[in-house]
Design a protein around this motif. Sequence first.
Motif, PDB file in Angstrom:
ATOM      1  N   ASP A   1      43.577 -72.718   0.454  1.00 46.27           N
ATOM      2  CA  ASP A   1      42.968 -73.106  -0.825  1.00 46.27           C
ATOM      3  C   ASP A   1      43.813 -72.634  -2.013  1.00 46.27           C
ATOM      4  O   ASP A   1      43.295 -72.124  -2.996  1.00 46.27           O
ATOM      5  CB  ASP A   1      41.538 -72.593  -0.919  1.00 46.27           C
ATOM      6  CG  ASP A   1      41.417 -71.092  -0.665  1.00 46.27           C
ATOM      7  OD1 ASP A   1      42.463 -70.402  -0.641  1.00 46.27           O
ATOM      8  OD2 ASP A   1      40.285 -70.610  -0.495  1.00 46.27           O
ATOM      9  N   LYS A   2      45.126 -72.822  -1.871  1.00 41.01           N
ATOM     10  CA  LYS A   2      46.067 -72.568  -2.965  1.00 41.01           C
ATOM     11  C   LYS A   2      46.120 -71.100  -3.390  1.00 41.01           C
ATOM     12  O   LYS A   2      46.393 -70.782  -4.551  1.00 41.01           O
ATOM     13  CB  LYS A   2      45.753 -73.443  -4.184  1.00 41.01           C
ATOM     14  CG  LYS A   2      45.781 -74.940  -3.906  1.00 41.01           C
ATOM     15  CD  LYS A   2      47.174 -75.399  -3.514  1.00 41.01           C
ATOM     16  CE  LYS A   2      47.236 -76.910  -3.317  1.00 41.01           C
ATOM     17  NZ  LYS A   2      48.585 -77.372  -2.904  1.00 41.01           N
ATOM     18  N   GLY A   3      45.860 -70.186  -2.446  1.00 39.21           N
ATOM     19  CA  GLY A   3      46.021 -68.775  -2.730  1.00 39.21           C
ATOM     20  C   GLY A   3      44.757 -68.035  -3.085  1.00 39.21           C
ATOM     21  O   GLY A   3      44.799 -66.837  -3.378  1.00 39.21           O
ATOM     22  N   LEU A   4      43.611 -68.724  -3.039  1.00 38.37           N
ATOM     23  CA  LEU A   4      42.355 -68.084  -3.435  1.00 38.37           C
ATOM     24  C   LEU A   4      41.819 -67.156  -2.351  1.00 38.37           C
ATOM     25  O   LEU A   4      41.335 -66.054  -2.640  1.00 38.37           O
ATOM     26  CB  LEU A   4      41.308 -69.144  -3.773  1.00 38.37           C
ATOM     27  CG  LEU A   4      39.978 -68.639  -4.328  1.00 38.37           C
ATOM     28  CD1 LEU A   4      40.192 -67.880  -5.637  1.00 38.37           C
ATOM     29  CD2 LEU A   4      39.014 -69.798  -4.527  1.00 38.37           C
ATOM     30  N   THR A   5      41.897 -67.575  -1.079  1.00 43.75           N
ATOM     31  CA  THR A   5      41.462 -66.736   0.037  1.00 43.75           C
ATOM     32  C   THR A   5      42.551 -66.723   1.111  1.00 43.75           C
ATOM     33  O   THR A   5      43.374 -67.645   1.191  1.00 43.75           O
ATOM     34  CB  THR A   5      40.143 -67.250   0.651  1.00 43.75           C
ATOM     35  OG1 THR A   5      40.346 -68.590   1.147  1.00 43.75           O
ATOM     36  CG2 THR A   5      39.038 -67.240  -0.383  1.00 43.75           C
ATOM     37  N   TRP A   6      42.518 -65.684   1.957  1.00 44.50           N
ATOM     38  CA  TRP A   6      43.597 -65.466   2.923  1.00 44.50           C
ATOM     39  C   TRP A   6      43.018 -65.086   4.285  1.00 44.50           C
ATOM     40  O   TRP A   6      41.992 -64.414   4.369  1.00 44.50           O
ATOM     41  CB  TRP A   6      44.533 -64.371   2.426  1.00 44.50           C
ATOM     42  CG  TRP A   6      45.226 -64.764   1.163  1.00 44.50           C
ATOM     43  CD1 TRP A   6      44.763 -64.614  -0.114  1.00 44.50           C
ATOM     44  CD2 TRP A   6      46.502 -65.402   1.058  1.00 44.50           C
ATOM     45  NE1 TRP A   6      45.673 -65.118  -1.009  1.00 44.50           N
ATOM     46  CE2 TRP A   6      46.749 -65.608  -0.330  1.00 44.50           C
ATOM     47  CE3 TRP A   6      47.461 -65.814   1.978  1.00 44.50           C
ATOM     48  CZ2 TRP A   6      47.918 -66.198  -0.794  1.00 44.50           C
ATOM     49  CZ3 TRP A   6      48.624 -66.407   1.519  1.00 44.50           C
ATOM     50  CH2 TRP A   6      48.843 -66.600   0.145  1.00 44.50           C
ATOM     51  N   LYS A   7      43.725 -65.503   5.340  1.00 43.78           N
ATOM     52  CA  LYS A   7      43.314 -65.208   6.704  1.00 43.78           C
ATOM     53  C   LYS A   7      44.515 -64.752   7.527  1.00 43.78           C
ATOM     54  O   LYS A   7      45.604 -65.337   7.438  1.00 43.78           O
ATOM     55  CB  LYS A   7      42.698 -66.460   7.349  1.00 43.78           C
ATOM     56  CG  LYS A   7      42.211 -66.251   8.778  1.00 43.78           C
ATOM     57  CD  LYS A   7      41.587 -67.513   9.351  1.00 43.78           C
ATOM     58  CE  LYS A   7      42.636 -68.537   9.732  1.00 43.78           C
ATOM     59  NZ  LYS A   7      42.064 -69.692  10.479  1.00 43.78           N
ATOM     60  N   PHE A   8      44.321 -63.720   8.321  1.00 45.75           N
ATOM     61  CA  PHE A   8      45.373 -63.247   9.222  1.00 45.75           C
ATOM     62  C   PHE A   8      45.655 -64.294  10.297  1.00 45.75           C
ATOM     63  O   PHE A   8      44.739 -64.881  10.862  1.00 45.75           O
ATOM     64  CB  PHE A   8      44.950 -61.938   9.885  1.00 45.75           C
ATOM     65  CG  PHE A   8      45.876 -61.482  10.974  1.00 45.75           C
ATOM     66  CD1 PHE A   8      47.073 -60.855  10.673  1.00 45.75           C
ATOM     67  CD2 PHE A   8      45.553 -61.699  12.309  1.00 45.75           C
ATOM     68  CE1 PHE A   8      47.937 -60.441  11.682  1.00 45.75           C
ATOM     69  CE2 PHE A   8      46.401 -61.285  13.326  1.00 45.75           C
ATOM     70  CZ  PHE A   8      47.603 -60.651  13.012  1.00 45.75           C
TER      71      PHE A   8
END
Length: 381
Positions: free
Chosen positions: A144-151
Amino acid sequence: MKFLHLSILAIACVSYTVASILKRDFSTTIFTPPSSYQVPRTLYARSLMLTVNDASGTLLSTWENYSGGVTWFPIYRSSNHGQTWSPLSKVTDQVNGWGLRYQPILYELKQDLGGYKAGSILLAGNSIPADLSATKIDLYISTDKGLTWKFLSHIAEGGEADPVNGKTPVWEPFLMVYNNQLHCYYSDQRDPKHGQKLVHQSTSDLKAWSSVVDDVTDSDYTARPGMPTIAQMGNGKYIMTFEYCGTRNCDVYYKITTDPTSWDNVAPTQLIARDGTAPYSSPFITWTPIGAQSGSSGAKTANGTVVANAYSDGSLYVNKQNGDPNAWTRISTSSPGQYSRSLAVGFNPKDIVIVGGGALNGNNNVVSLYARDVNGCSYCT
């Protein structure tokens, strides 16, 4: 004479009268850390311009963040070509409990890969506990363009984070997609035959990684090639810059190959400018299709321009002959020499974006953006 002062990343004016001459130089502060941060406060900054489903030139930036405790990588965003920045998100350690501490790199997927759509953003960085007793290069993704992150995956694991021969850390990842695989290039101290060497590993699903492939090794155990970055040039070949520490003063060297998965048999060349300057320490490289000065956008050429820098000074080292060792020239910038400054091509492809986090042991480091016309033009159409 009255000059119109605009951001060098703005869309160029269409009239070439004296009144429409643009001042190309531009700089701004992305982040000033609070006084509670530990020295060096910030370091090793990186930027990324989004291009997939984004025609406006949105910029993201991240860096080493010496906040103390369990550390993370900040993500800041600019929607006006770098003039102003705001916090967007944090990439936190989701698996080790150590924090994300050193050497982040951002990369935008230009194609679907591993079940993720083009436009997804990857971040690789070094997860290290507070006592620096271990190193893990881990991969995270944002859809989502840097809003949330997942390993996603562990790429490589090493020992104590200490750049001393005989210790076994892994360092300084760099990401690139080639031939439908993601390749992670990094510095590796785990081989008992080498104080440090450059290697890469590859994946097609962003989870399972190949065995280690050597890229730069030296028969001298004390030699320490490090900090690989890669760009594809106008002739289709790939160029890798790296620092050559140990007996070579951390001078900047480079290799050129047609196959970016095969480097080890290519002889390295030292980067020396025509004026005799030999840059050293923590280089970075990029490429722009702009090669000649012609109007506000510059002119694209078959070769374009290879652009490199180093910690030793604030200059850009440019080469319009696909890395010919006799064709490096030096262009001044308003940026100081900063440890592992990153380079990227701006929204106007003649603009080189320089993002840095300060000096290696700086007491007053901030994260800053500077930009420079690739043809060395300060005031130009």
